[in-house]
Motif scaffolding. Structure first.
Motif, PDB file in Angstrom:
ATOM      1  N   LEU A  19      12.004  -6.182  -0.407  1.00 44.15           N
ATOM      2  CA  LEU A  19      12.706  -7.295  -1.006  1.00 44.15           C
ATOM      3  C   LEU A  19      12.254  -8.593  -0.356  1.00 44.15           C
ATOM      4  CD1 LEU A  19      16.351  -5.880  -1.126  1.00 44.15           C
ATOM      5  CD2 LEU A  19      14.478  -5.566  -2.762  1.00 44.15           C
ATOM      6  N   SER A  20      12.287  -9.658  -1.146  1.00 46.57           N
ATOM      7  CA  SER A  20      11.951 -10.985  -0.641  1.00 46.57           C
ATOM      8  C   SER A  20      13.094 -11.935  -0.932  1.00 46.57           C
ATOM      9  CB  SER A  20      10.681 -11.510  -1.311  1.00 46.57           C
ATOM     10  OG  SER A  20       9.587 -10.668  -1.062  1.00 46.57           O
ATOM     11  N   CYS A  21      13.246 -12.919  -0.089  1.00 44.82           N
ATOM     12  CA  CYS A  21      14.232 -13.970  -0.300  1.00 44.82           C
ATOM     13  C   CYS A  21      13.586 -15.303   0.071  1.00 44.82           C
ATOM     14  CB  CYS A  21      15.474 -13.733   0.540  1.00 44.82           C
ATOM     15  SG  CYS A  21      16.715 -15.047   0.398  1.00 44.82           S
ATOM     16  N   ALA A  22      13.327 -16.111  -0.939  1.00 42.92           N
ATOM     17  CA  ALA A  22      12.706 -17.412  -0.721  1.00 42.92           C
ATOM     18  C   ALA A  22      13.787 -18.463  -0.585  1.00 42.92           C
ATOM     19  CB  ALA A  22      11.787 -17.744  -1.885  1.00 42.92           C
ATOM     20  N   ALA A  23      13.690 -19.256   0.470  1.00 40.94           N
ATOM     21  CA  ALA A  23      14.672 -20.303   0.739  1.00 40.94           C
ATOM     22  C   ALA A  23      14.072 -21.667   0.437  1.00 40.94           C
ATOM     23  CB  ALA A  23      15.121 -20.228   2.195  1.00 40.94           C
ATOM     24  N   SER A  24      14.897 -22.560  -0.077  1.00 37.08           N
ATOM     25  CA  SER A  24      14.449 -23.920  -0.341  1.00 37.08           C
ATOM     26  C   SER A  24      15.628 -24.854  -0.127  1.00 37.08           C
ATOM     27  CB  SER A  24      13.896 -24.054  -1.762  1.00 37.08           C
ATOM     28  OG  SER A  24      14.897 -23.737  -2.708  1.00 37.08           O
ATOM     29  N   GLY A  25      15.377 -26.132  -0.235  1.00 36.06           N
ATOM     30  CA  GLY A  25      16.424 -27.114  -0.012  1.00 36.06           C
ATOM     31  C   GLY A  25      16.562 -27.417   1.465  1.00 36.06           C
ATOM     32  N   ILE A  67      13.775  -5.935   8.832  1.00 34.14           N
ATOM     33  CA  ILE A  67      13.871  -7.328   8.381  1.00 34.14           C
ATOM     34  C   ILE A  67      12.770  -8.132   9.053  1.00 34.14           C
ATOM     35  CG2 ILE A  67      15.494  -8.029  10.196  1.00 34.14           C
ATOM     36  CD1 ILE A  67      16.926  -9.746   8.053  1.00 34.14           C
ATOM     37  N   SER A  68      12.225  -9.073   8.317  1.00 34.38           N
ATOM     38  CA  SER A  68      11.201  -9.950   8.877  1.00 34.38           C
ATOM     39  C   SER A  68      11.254 -11.295   8.165  1.00 34.38           C
ATOM     40  CB  SER A  68       9.809  -9.326   8.745  1.00 34.38           C
ATOM     41  OG  SER A  68       9.477  -9.145   7.378  1.00 34.38           O
ATOM     42  N   ARG A  69      10.457 -12.210   8.680  1.00 33.73           N
ATOM     43  CA  ARG A  69      10.523 -13.577   8.135  1.00 33.73           C
ATOM     44  C   ARG A  69       9.176 -14.258   8.327  1.00 33.73           C
ATOM     45  NH1 ARG A  69      15.547 -17.497   9.700  1.00 33.73           N
ATOM     46  NH2 ARG A  69      14.942 -19.311   8.500  1.00 33.73           N
ATOM     47  N   ASP A  70       8.784 -14.987   7.304  1.00 38.51           N
ATOM     48  CA  ASP A  70       7.578 -15.809   7.370  1.00 38.51           C
ATOM     49  C   ASP A  70       8.040 -17.257   7.285  1.00 38.51           C
ATOM     50  OD1 ASP A  70       5.275 -17.272   6.926  1.00 38.51           O
ATOM     51  OD2 ASP A  70       4.338 -15.715   5.719  1.00 38.51           O
ATOM     52  N   ASN A  71       8.110 -17.932   8.417  1.00 41.77           N
ATOM     53  CA  ASN A  71       8.633 -19.303   8.436  1.00 41.77           C
ATOM     54  C   ASN A  71       7.736 -20.271   7.670  1.00 41.77           C
ATOM     55  OD1 ASN A  71      10.970 -18.742   9.890  1.00 41.77           O
ATOM     56  ND2 ASN A  71       9.906 -18.913  11.857  1.00 41.77           N
ATOM     57  N   ALA A  72       6.449 -20.000   7.665  1.00 41.30           N
ATOM     58  CA  ALA A  72       5.531 -20.871   6.936  1.00 41.30           C
ATOM     59  C   ALA A  72       5.830 -20.855   5.440  1.00 41.30           C
ATOM     60  CB  ALA A  72       4.092 -20.444   7.197  1.00 41.30           C
ATOM     61  N   LYS A  73       6.281 -19.711   4.953  1.00 38.15           N
ATOM     62  CA  LYS A  73       6.615 -19.581   3.534  1.00 38.15           C
ATOM     63  C   LYS A  73       8.103 -19.726   3.284  1.00 38.15           C
ATOM     64  CE  LYS A  73       2.741 -16.481   2.491  1.00 38.15           C
ATOM     65  NZ  LYS A  73       2.347 -15.153   1.951  1.00 38.15           N
ATOM     66  N   ASN A  74       8.885 -19.898   4.365  1.00 37.89           N
ATOM     67  CA  ASN A  74      10.346 -19.970   4.244  1.00 37.89           C
ATOM     68  C   ASN A  74      10.895 -18.785   3.460  1.00 37.89           C
ATOM     69  OD1 ASN A  74      12.254 -21.549   5.453  1.00 37.89           O
ATOM     70  ND2 ASN A  74      12.333 -23.096   3.837  1.00 37.89           N
ATOM     71  N   THR A  75      10.390 -17.630   3.787  1.00 38.64           N
ATOM     72  CA  THR A  75      10.745 -16.416   3.063  1.00 38.64           C
ATOM     73  C   THR A  75      11.111 -15.309   4.038  1.00 38.64           C
ATOM     74  OG1 THR A  75       9.279 -16.984   1.223  1.00 38.64           O
ATOM     75  CG2 THR A  75       9.936 -14.683   1.409  1.00 38.64           C
ATOM     76  N   MET A  76      12.157 -14.594   3.695  1.00 40.10           N
ATOM     77  CA  MET A  76      12.612 -13.450   4.465  1.00 40.10           C
ATOM     78  C   MET A  76      12.320 -12.190   3.661  1.00 40.10           C
ATOM     79  SD  MET A  76      16.557 -12.594   5.554  1.00 40.10           S
ATOM     80  CE  MET A  76      17.103 -12.706   3.855  1.00 40.10           C
ATOM     81  N   TYR A  77      12.094 -11.093   4.377  1.00 37.99           N
ATOM     82  CA  TYR A  77      11.788  -9.836   3.725  1.00 37.99           C
ATOM     83  C   TYR A  77      12.694  -8.718   4.244  1.00 37.99           C
ATOM     84  CZ  TYR A  77       7.520 -12.456   2.781  1.00 37.99           C
ATOM     85  OH  TYR A  77       6.627 -13.424   2.398  1.00 37.99           O
ATOM     86  N   LEU A  78      12.853  -7.700   3.415  1.00 37.88           N
ATOM     87  CA  LEU A  78      13.519  -6.485   3.849  1.00 37.88           C
ATOM     88  C   LEU A  78      12.672  -5.310   3.374  1.00 37.88           C
ATOM     89  CD1 LEU A  78      16.073  -5.336   5.265  1.00 37.88           C
ATOM     90  CD2 LEU A  78      17.015  -4.979   2.966  1.00 37.88           C
ATOM     91  N   GLN A  79      12.019  -4.659   4.313  1.00 40.02           N
ATOM     92  CA  GLN A  79      11.245  -3.471   4.003  1.00 40.02           C
ATOM     93  C   GLN A  79      12.175  -2.270   4.092  1.00 40.02           C
ATOM     94  OE1 GLN A  79       7.906  -3.108   3.106  1.00 40.02           O
ATOM     95  NE2 GLN A  79       8.463  -0.964   2.754  1.00 40.02           N
TER      96      GLN A  79
END
Length: 120
Positions: A19-25, A67-79
């Motif tokens: 799963l991915s979760c993209a954050a914005s704002g 759980i992991s996170r790519d701060n450059a993409k502002n996206t969190m993942y759940l494998q």
């Protein structure tokens, strides 16, 4: 803060999904983020949270979910690995400056949810 969850779907028992979760704002890399899930007829349940390098998991899911996170993409993942039919639920992502608030499900920003269905 806007959160957009994606990646759900139908998978057989024993399979995997990410799963991915993209954050914005207003969301920033300093925010804690997390995952919850809600199965039909059940209360929303904490799955995992992350802030910086620290990760927190529900005891019952630790070992199968990562759980992991790519701060450059502002996206969190759940494998999610070794999925079971009881993992079937709508999965929500959440964000808050405080990881305690994320884990408690209090005052979070919430995404819209993504359906995960695990067939037996």
């Amino acid at each position: 803060v806007q959160l957009q969850a994606s990646g759900g779907g139908l998978v057989q028992a024993g399979g995997s999904l990410r799963l991915s979760c993209a954050a914005s704002g207003r969301a920033s890399s300093s925010y804690a983020m997390g995952w919850f899930r809600q199965a039909p007829g059940k209360e929303r349940e904490f799955v995992a949270a992350i802030r910086g390098m620290r990760k927190y998991y529900s005891d019952s899911l630790k070992g199968r979910f990562t759980i992991s996170r790519d701060n450059a993409k502002n996206t969190m993942y759940l494998q999610m690995n070794s999925l079971k039919p009881e993992d079937t639920a709508v999965y929500f992502c959440a964000a808050h400056p405080s990881v305690a608030s994320v884990a408690a499900g209090i005052n979070n920003y919430w995404g819209q949810g993504t359906q995960v269905t695990v067939s037996s």
